[in-house]
Design an enzyme around this catalytic site. Structure first.
Site, mmCIF file in Angstrom:
data_model
loop_
_atom_site.group_PDB
_atom_site.id
_atom_site.type_symbol
_atom_site.label_atom_id
_atom_site.label_comp_id
_atom_site.label_asym_id
_atom_site.label_seq_id
_atom_site.Cartn_x
_atom_site.Cartn_y
_atom_site.Cartn_z
ATOM 1 N N PHE A 128 0.801 -1.337 0.198
ATOM 2 C CA PHE A 128 0.104 0.320 -0.357
ATOM 3 C C PHE A 128 0.871 1.094 -0.222
ATOM 4 O O PHE A 128 1.277 1.399 0.671
ATOM 5 C CB PHE A 128 -0.735 0.279 0.782
ATOM 6 C CG PHE A 128 -1.984 0.879 0.942
ATOM 7 C CD1 PHE A 128 -2.946 0.973 0.244
ATOM 8 C CD2 PHE A 128 -1.546 2.294 2.242
ATOM 9 C CE1 PHE A 128 -4.309 1.779 0.577
ATOM 10 C CE2 PHE A 128 -2.760 2.784 1.905
ATOM 11 C CZ PHE A 128 -3.761 3.713 1.241
ATOM 12 N N ASP A 213 9.021 3.174 2.090
ATOM 13 C CA ASP A 213 6.962 3.830 2.429
ATOM 14 C C ASP A 213 7.332 3.336 3.917
ATOM 15 O O ASP A 213 6.911 2.863 4.301
ATOM 16 C CB ASP A 213 6.528 3.513 1.873
ATOM 17 C CG ASP A 213 5.526 4.031 2.438
ATOM 18 O OD1 ASP A 213 4.567 4.611 2.758
ATOM 19 O OD2 ASP A 213 4.138 4.080 0.939
ATOM 20 N N LYS A 242 1.926 10.252 7.687
ATOM 21 C CA LYS A 242 0.704 9.848 9.091
ATOM 22 C C LYS A 242 1.472 10.537 10.206
ATOM 23 O O LYS A 242 0.740 11.545 11.349
ATOM 24 C CB LYS A 242 0.313 8.661 9.243
ATOM 25 C CG LYS A 242 -0.517 8.111 8.063
ATOM 26 C CD LYS A 242 -0.951 6.184 8.149
ATOM 27 C CE LYS A 242 -2.220 6.269 7.238
ATOM 28 N NZ LYS A 242 -1.840 5.255 6.350
#
Ligand SMILES: *Cc1c(COP(=O)(O)O)cnc(C)c1O
Length: 388
Positions: A128, A213, A242
């Site tokens: 993702f 990531d 985030k």
């Protein structure tokens, strides 16, 4: 009838306010929130220190433009570069933007050296990296790309753990390998430390770039600032998002000097990226994270949490298949579909969220207290006991 589009399956709860690990619903119920906006509120809800920083900046200046100097951003970039592998930073507004920027930088780096053909990125299948057009193609997930027209080209995929295939995929057109050190949406799948080391070796040997990531697993979530630090390796490019904003939308791409050189004026930009409000909150998040013993405490308490979860697993081996993760990036994998279990936890006032492979994600704020963890453990045990 809602006027919101139907692209989310929303739970029928709304909240009046939040404080630390807790959310208070409009129906007057108190929930332990171990979703925290999906690993976003690193310091819990309405953290007073962050609120103060935001309010202070809000009364000075909200938004200007990257056409001017933004001292709050200079400061945040300096601190990120001081504490991490990175030397240069570009600020963005979200995770997908950050991973896209990482992809752009990797391609541009080789382009600027005259190696125009080196533009392919190798990723893990069903990983993702966000929901924009390039990011869904990078993720290599049919579910995400289906119906959205031609895939963005330039991505090759290997199945998690298939090292043979990975090595086969590398050719003269490869620019980079991009992986999440811990696959979040993919089911809290930890890439073993020796694997991260091996990836670095492969990239060195093939003279390609390594992108980690860290949008979900970074910013202290695993007890180190970055998850890859556990393996003691250095990547070339790292997108983050985030946790760095503590609930304020922001993202960034971190890179070394050598690579950042290709990003000359006009090559990339963002209207909102690096906005003073976001930068001030980002700095406030770092103030807390860099406090003595903060990350040590994450390590200590998360070990306790994982240990206790494993005890529950041994008590209920027919329900729980595996306890996964590192630090406060925790996955409870069930032997069967997890939706009903998540619902039962919610009925007992513990909020958790799904991930792939029947995994329940448990994401406390990094400053969670031991008694709050104990409260959550009690609920998980109760739900296991009553589960039919
Ligand atoms: C959440 C996430 C993204 C995308 O972030 P958005 O802010 O939703 O665009 C990218 N990569 C990883 C690993 C993520 O967990």
């Amino acid at each position: 009838m809602t006027s919101l589009a139907n692209n989310y399956k929303r739970r029928n709860i709304s909240f009046k306010y939040g404080k630390g690990s807790f959310l208070y619903s409009t129906r007057g119920k108190k929930y332990i929130d171990f979703i925290q906006g999906i690993a976003v509120n690193s310091l819990g809800h309405t953290n007073p220190y962050l609120s103060k920083a935001l309010k202070k900046q809000a009364s000075k200046v909200w938004h200007i433009s990257n056409a001017f100097l933004i001292p709050e951003g200079e400061k945040l970039a300096k601190r990120l570069s001081k504490y991490t592998f990175a030397e240069k930073i570009i600020f963005q507004n979200s995770g997908a933007e950050a991973t896209e920027a990482a992809i752009k930088v990797a391609r541009k780096y080789f382009f600027s050296m005259g190696k125009k053909e080196k533009n392919r990125i190798i990723c893990i299948k069903n990983s993702f990296h966000g929901r924009t057009l390039a990011a869904i193609s990078a993720s290599g997930s049919k579910k995400m790309t289906n119906g959205f027209g031609p895939n963005a080209s330039g991505f090759d995929h290997f199945v998690f753990g298939d090292h043979k295939k990975l090595k086969k995929l590398i050719n003269k057109r490869t620019a980079a390998i991009m992986v999440e050190p811990i696959m979040g949406e993919g089911g809290i799948k930890v890439v073993p430390e020796w694997c991260l080391k091996e990836l670095r070796k492969i990239c060195n040997k093939k003279k390609i770039l390594l992108i980690f990531d860290e949008v979900q697993c970074g910013i202290g979530r695993t007890g180190k600032f970055f998850a890859f630090e556990h393996a003691n390796v250095k990547p070339d490019i790292v997108p983050i998002a985030k946790g760095i904003g503590g609930g304020f939308p922001m993202g960034a791409v971190l890179m070394t000097n050598k690579i950042a050189k290709c990003m000359t004026p006009g090559t990339h930009g963002s209207t909102f990226g690096g906005n003073p409000l976001a930068m001030s909150v980002g700095n406030a998040v770092l103030d807390q994270l860099f406090k003595k013993n903060f990350l040590k405490n994450v390590t200590k308490l998360s070990k306790y949490f994982l240990n206790e979860l494993n005890k529950i697993k041994y008590e209920y081996p027919k329900i729980i298949k595996d306890i996964r993760g590192k630090g406060f990036l925790i996955g409870i994998q069930l032997h069967f579909d997890q939706s009903k279990f998540i619902k039962s936890l919610e009925k007992n006032y513990l909020l958790t969220i799904r991930a792939a492979e029947n995994v329940i994600r448990v994401l406390p704020p990094l400053n969670v207290k031991k008694n709050e963890i104990d409260l959550a453990l009690k609920i998980i045990k109760k739900v296991c006991k009553e589960y039919k």
